[in-house]
Motif scaffolding. Structure first.
Motif, PDB file in Angstrom:
ATOM      1  N   TYR A   1     -66.948 -13.664  23.615  1.00 60.81           N
ATOM      2  CA  TYR A   1     -67.776 -14.862  23.756  1.00 60.81           C
ATOM      3  C   TYR A   1     -69.254 -14.497  23.826  1.00 60.81           C
ATOM      4  O   TYR A   1     -70.107 -15.239  23.360  1.00 60.81           O
ATOM      5  CB  TYR A   1     -67.352 -15.664  24.994  1.00 60.81           C
ATOM      6  CG  TYR A   1     -66.110 -16.462  24.730  1.00 60.81           C
ATOM      7  CD1 TYR A   1     -66.189 -17.749  24.209  1.00 60.81           C
ATOM      8  CD2 TYR A   1     -64.862 -15.925  24.955  1.00 60.81           C
ATOM      9  CE1 TYR A   1     -65.053 -18.465  23.925  1.00 60.81           C
ATOM     10  CE2 TYR A   1     -63.715 -16.635  24.677  1.00 60.81           C
ATOM     11  CZ  TYR A   1     -63.810 -17.916  24.167  1.00 60.81           C
ATOM     12  OH  TYR A   1     -62.682 -18.625  23.872  1.00 60.81           O
TER      13      TYR A   1
ATOM     14  N   VAL B   1     -70.507 -22.498  23.115  1.00 62.29           N
ATOM     15  CA  VAL B   1     -69.920 -21.278  23.686  1.00 62.29           C
ATOM     16  C   VAL B   1     -70.105 -21.256  25.204  1.00 62.29           C
ATOM     17  O   VAL B   1     -69.187 -20.914  25.948  1.00 62.29           O
ATOM     18  CB  VAL B   1     -70.543 -20.019  23.050  1.00 62.29           C
ATOM     19  CG1 VAL B   1     -70.034 -18.769  23.743  1.00 62.29           C
ATOM     20  CG2 VAL B   1     -70.216 -19.964  21.573  1.00 62.29           C
ATOM     21  N   ILE B   2     -71.290 -21.661  25.683  1.00 61.12           N
ATOM     22  CA  ILE B   2     -71.551 -21.563  27.124  1.00 61.12           C
ATOM     23  C   ILE B   2     -70.864 -22.691  27.891  1.00 61.12           C
ATOM     24  O   ILE B   2     -70.203 -22.453  28.904  1.00 61.12           O
ATOM     25  CB  ILE B   2     -73.073 -21.568  27.398  1.00 61.12           C
ATOM     26  CG1 ILE B   2     -73.691 -20.301  26.813  1.00 61.12           C
ATOM     27  CG2 ILE B   2     -73.349 -21.639  28.899  1.00 61.12           C
ATOM     28  CD1 ILE B   2     -75.188 -20.222  26.964  1.00 61.12           C
ATOM     29  N   LEU B   3     -71.005 -23.928  27.379  1.00 59.59           N
ATOM     30  CA  LEU B   3     -70.557 -25.074  28.182  1.00 59.59           C
ATOM     31  C   LEU B   3     -69.133 -25.535  27.860  1.00 59.59           C
ATOM     32  O   LEU B   3     -68.416 -25.993  28.739  1.00 59.59           O
ATOM     33  CB  LEU B   3     -71.527 -26.250  28.000  1.00 59.59           C
ATOM     34  CG  LEU B   3     -72.963 -25.967  28.433  1.00 59.59           C
ATOM     35  CD1 LEU B   3     -73.851 -27.153  28.124  1.00 59.59           C
ATOM     36  CD2 LEU B   3     -73.029 -25.626  29.920  1.00 59.59           C
TER      37      LEU B   3
ATOM     38  N   LEU C   1     -72.167 -15.823  30.860  1.00 60.26           N
ATOM     39  CA  LEU C   1     -70.909 -15.419  30.211  1.00 60.26           C
ATOM     40  C   LEU C   1     -70.366 -14.076  30.708  1.00 60.26           C
ATOM     41  O   LEU C   1     -69.409 -13.555  30.156  1.00 60.26           O
ATOM     42  CB  LEU C   1     -71.119 -15.330  28.688  1.00 60.26           C
ATOM     43  CG  LEU C   1     -71.562 -16.622  28.003  1.00 60.26           C
ATOM     44  CD1 LEU C   1     -71.760 -16.387  26.519  1.00 60.26           C
ATOM     45  CD2 LEU C   1     -70.529 -17.714  28.214  1.00 60.26           C
TER      46      LEU C   1
ATOM     47  N   PRO D   1     -66.279 -23.790  26.131  1.00 61.38           N
ATOM     48  CA  PRO D   1     -65.577 -22.730  25.403  1.00 61.38           C
ATOM     49  C   PRO D   1     -64.213 -23.180  24.882  1.00 61.38           C
ATOM     50  O   PRO D   1     -63.657 -22.536  24.002  1.00 61.38           O
ATOM     51  CB  PRO D   1     -65.438 -21.623  26.442  1.00 61.38           C
ATOM     52  CG  PRO D   1     -65.600 -22.287  27.748  1.00 61.38           C
ATOM     53  CD  PRO D   1     -66.508 -23.445  27.533  1.00 61.38           C
TER      54      PRO D   1
ATOM     55  N   VAL E   1     -72.030 -15.922  21.297  1.00 60.34           N
ATOM     56  CA  VAL E   1     -73.231 -16.651  21.697  1.00 60.34           C
ATOM     57  C   VAL E   1     -74.480 -15.997  21.092  1.00 60.34           C
ATOM     58  O   VAL E   1     -75.417 -16.688  20.688  1.00 60.34           O
ATOM     59  CB  VAL E   1     -73.326 -16.786  23.234  1.00 60.34           C
ATOM     60  CG1 VAL E   1     -73.951 -15.569  23.868  1.00 60.34           C
ATOM     61  CG2 VAL E   1     -74.107 -18.029  23.603  1.00 60.34           C
TER      62      VAL E   1
ATOM     63  N   ARG F   1     -66.682 -13.720  31.285  1.00 65.05           N
ATOM     64  CA  ARG F   1     -65.753 -14.024  30.191  1.00 65.05           C
ATOM     65  C   ARG F   1     -65.536 -12.832  29.283  1.00 65.05           C
ATOM     66  O   ARG F   1     -66.232 -11.836  29.321  1.00 65.05           O
ATOM     67  CB  ARG F   1     -66.287 -15.206  29.384  1.00 65.05           C
ATOM     68  CG  ARG F   1     -65.839 -16.515  29.997  1.00 65.05           C
ATOM     69  CD  ARG F   1     -65.961 -17.620  29.007  1.00 65.05           C
ATOM     70  NE  ARG F   1     -66.843 -18.645  29.516  1.00 65.05           N
ATOM     71  CZ  ARG F   1     -67.578 -19.419  28.746  1.00 65.05           C
ATOM     72  NH1 ARG F   1     -67.554 -19.248  27.436  1.00 65.05           N
ATOM     73  NH2 ARG F   1     -68.332 -20.340  29.259  1.00 65.05           N
TER      74      ARG F   1
ATOM     75  N   VAL G   1     -74.725 -22.158  20.600  1.00 64.57           N
ATOM     76  CA  VAL G   1     -74.968 -21.584  21.924  1.00 64.57           C
ATOM     77  C   VAL G   1     -74.426 -22.515  23.017  1.00 64.57           C
ATOM     78  O   VAL G   1     -73.741 -22.080  23.946  1.00 64.57           O
ATOM     79  CB  VAL G   1     -76.482 -21.329  22.113  1.00 64.57           C
ATOM     80  CG1 VAL G   1     -76.797 -21.012  23.565  1.00 64.57           C
ATOM     81  CG2 VAL G   1     -76.939 -20.210  21.207  1.00 64.57           C
TER      82      VAL G   1
END
Lengths: 335, 302
Positions: free
Chosen positions: B105, A320-322, B98, A324, B109, B101, A317
């Motif tokens: 993605y 993906v968020i911080l 997100l 990418p 997540v 994006r 998590v």
């Protein structure tokens, strides 16, 4: 009742992908770059002679997952296709190598040839079905097809059902000096295949076909408009990625002396996605660092807790968020 | 010579009735869960891989509360609250960053979220599977035209039908449903009229999650509970939305019932291949109609 589907929340003008603007080659002089894979390969191989027994096993695990990650990166990082079913290739490779080793007692070379053929056939079947769709549909279809293979492997007798297939030896090779039962020799084989995989991917990506892959990632419609039959290119990307994933799986089966239905399970597909995302999608060398991360995470956490996957999920998590762009992508980006 | 023929006919009619009845009741569970997934996708463009874990979370929340109170209605309410709360928290914490994006993605997540939720269930409740009794009131059976049907599965069919209709009416006929749909269609306009659009997204995510959770607690008395029940159902749910067409309510209902019934007939007539039947159906539909039976071409492309 009609469809409640309205416009998905996407800006039409924005690039389809968070991409790494600068490939790593632009940051290094070409003379160094030319020999970089060879230097890295030799350094990795040298580790095989100095590492004690257990760290060598950890390193072998990393190298095999790195092959899987590099193969996955071609499809996900460069062609922009998110497969949630790459475990199908990995697991198939493991079953092929274990079955041919135990039941047929074939030599390594023959096993690798069959693994490649199996990879081509499996990729074409999965590709022809799932590439008829796009985006999240492709992800869901590859996932469903991989789960179908999992169910089949879980149920059939020839695959050993739930307990999988064991082997008590590794295959013979045509070279009498090479003994794969020796973990150093096996490690060197894995490093050699990693270097070959990297060089093949590099060569493909610097060819016109590689440019079409990137074009599909950025904007598939535009690639179609300028005349590319994108379906064929996507199928090619999936097939190349699938073949090397099968090879990685073959090595993994021989590494553990074991093929398990878990190798076909959706969590395996998630693992390779995490490896690629963490290292940096679209960097090709990133997955090596992603594999190092996930193997070390398991190495240090699994003796402490049964629930080390919890930390894998949390890492997932956060990445993906911080981040990418992953480790390599974040380090090499210009702005 | 007449008797064997009649017996054969009788067996096949029995099989058909039984297949339809258990297929429709399990199909309703698929419809409820998939309705939540397709609601979130149709309105927000997010595919929630952790949707199966919300289904599991609902079952476990119901299990805990049923253990404490012994009251099935309390268990269902607990499932709805837990599902809504986890869904809303997910939207705010991991989906919201997100939105700008690529949808892939968001899918990735929620994949991480699924792993976290499975592990949390194992940490909090334990990895072993748990039985969930059928509530006393619904444990009997009903005889219709010479056939006996378990009351609980009848209850599932009725409850599922009511819940899906209620969701559809809420979105298409109520004022709040209208605002939500408008907010997705033209965010800025709705915002400038004074509505909080972020809250609408959180609400939708929670509502979709609550539908998964309620399906989870409703199915628990049939199959019991195990930590990976969510991962197992999400694959079938993906098959349902691929067959029906993601974002289409009609598609979810038709495909959910179709796959429930197909699998149920499979278990009666070809038990060795029953698990593969939904996948075969999916492949057949994809080859014939890649956007799904009721898929909208535009939604499909992205």
């Amino acid at each position: 009742m009609t469809s409640i589907g309205l416009k998905p929340r996407l800006k039409a003008t924005q690039s389809r992908f968070v991409t790494v603007k600068t490939d790593i080659e632009e940051t290094l002089p070409p003379q160094v770059l030319q020999f970089l894979p060879v230097i890295a390969g030799v350094a990795l191989a040298a580790l095989g002679f100095v590492l004690p027994a257990h760290p060598l096993q950890v390193m072998t695990h990393i190298v095999i997952l790195a092959i899987f990650g590099v193969a996955y990166d071609l499809l996900f990082g460069y062609t922009g296709l998110l497969s949630f079913g790459h475990a199908a290739f990995f697991g198939t490779g493991a079953y092929v190598s274990i079955y041919l080793t135990t039941a047929m007692e074939w030599p390594l070379l023959a096993i690798l040839v069959v693994a490649i053929l199996a990879g081509v056939v499996l990729s074409l079947v999965i590709g022809i079905i799932s590439l008829r769709t796009h985006g999240v549909y492709f992800a869901m279809l590859t996932l469903a097809l991989a789960q179908l293979l999992y169910i089949i492997a879980y149920r059939l007798d020839v695959t050993g059902g739930a307990s999988g297939l064991p082997t008590f030896m590794r295959p013979e090779t045509i070279l009498p000096v090479v003994d794969l039962g020796n973990n150093v020799h096996f490690y060197l084989l894995c490093v050699a295949i990693l270097v070959i995989t990297y060089l093949v991917m590099k060569r493909i990506l610097s060819s016109p076909m590689g440019d079409v892959f990137r074009a599909i990632r950025e904007n598939e419609e535009r690639a179609q408009m300028i005349g590319y039959h994108t379906f064929r290119y996507k199928l090619a990307s999936l097939t190349i990625s699938g073949v090397f994933s099968v090879l990685a799986g073959s090595l993994f089966g021989l590494f553990l002396y074991f093929a398990s239905p878990r190798f076909l399970y959706w969590q395996m597909s998630g693992e390779v996605l995490l490896i690629t995302l963490f290292g940096g999608a679209g960097t090709l060398i990133g997955p090596f660092f992603g594999a190092t991360f996930i193997v070390l995470l398991e190495e240090f956490l699994s003796p402490v807790t049964d629930h080390w996957l919890l930390f894998v999920g949390i890492a997932f998590v956060f990445v993906v968020i911080l981040f990418p762009k992953g480790i390599v992508g974040t380090l090499t980006q210009e702005d | 010579m007449v008797l064997p023929h009649n017996t054969l006919l009788q067996i096949s009619v029995d099989g058909i009735v039984q297949g339809l009845y258990s297929g429709i009741s399990f199909g309703m569970i698929l419809v409820l869960t998939a309705a939540g997934l397709t609601l979130i996708f149709g309105l927000m463009g997010v595919v929630n891989f952790a949707h199966g874990e919300l289904y599991a979370a609902g079952a476990y929340a119901g299990f805990v509360l049923f253990g404490v109170t012994g009251n099935f209605a309390v268990a269902v309410v607990a499932a709805v609250i837990a599902g809504f709360a986890i869904g809303a928290i997910m939207e705010v914490s991991i989906i919201r960053p997100l939105y700008d994006r690529e949808p892939l993605y968001q899918l990735a997540v929620t994949f991480g979220a699924a792993i976290i939720l499975i592990e949390l269930i194992e940490v909090i409740i334990g990895p072993q599977s748990q039985p969930f009794p059928i509530p006393d009131l619904l444990s009997g059976s009903i005889a219709v035209a010479g056939y006996t049907f378990g009351t609980y599965r009848i209850f599932l069919i009725v409850a599922g039908g009511i819940l899906v209709t209620a969701l559809w009416l809420f979105l298409t006929k109520s004022k709040y449903g209208l605002i939500i749909r408008a907010a997705i269609f033209d965010t800025e306009m709705v915002e400038s009229m004074g509505y909080d659009v972020n809250r609408a997204y959180t609400f939708i995510f929670g509502l979709g999650a609550a539908y998964a959770a309620i399906a989870g607690v409703l199915v628990a008395p049939l199959f019991g509970l195990f930590p990976e029940m969510g991962a197992e159902i999400i694959i079938l749910i993906f098959v349902v939305v691929v067959v029906g067409g993601l974002g289409s309510f009609k598609g979810v209902i038709v495909a959910g019932l179709l796959i429930g019934i197909a699998q149920s007939f499979g278990q009666i007539y070809v038990p060795w291949a029953a698990e593969a039947i939904p996948f075969v159906l999916m492949v057949a539909v994809i080859l014939y109609r890649p956007q799904g039976l009721f898929g909208v071409e535009g939604v499909f492309t992205e």
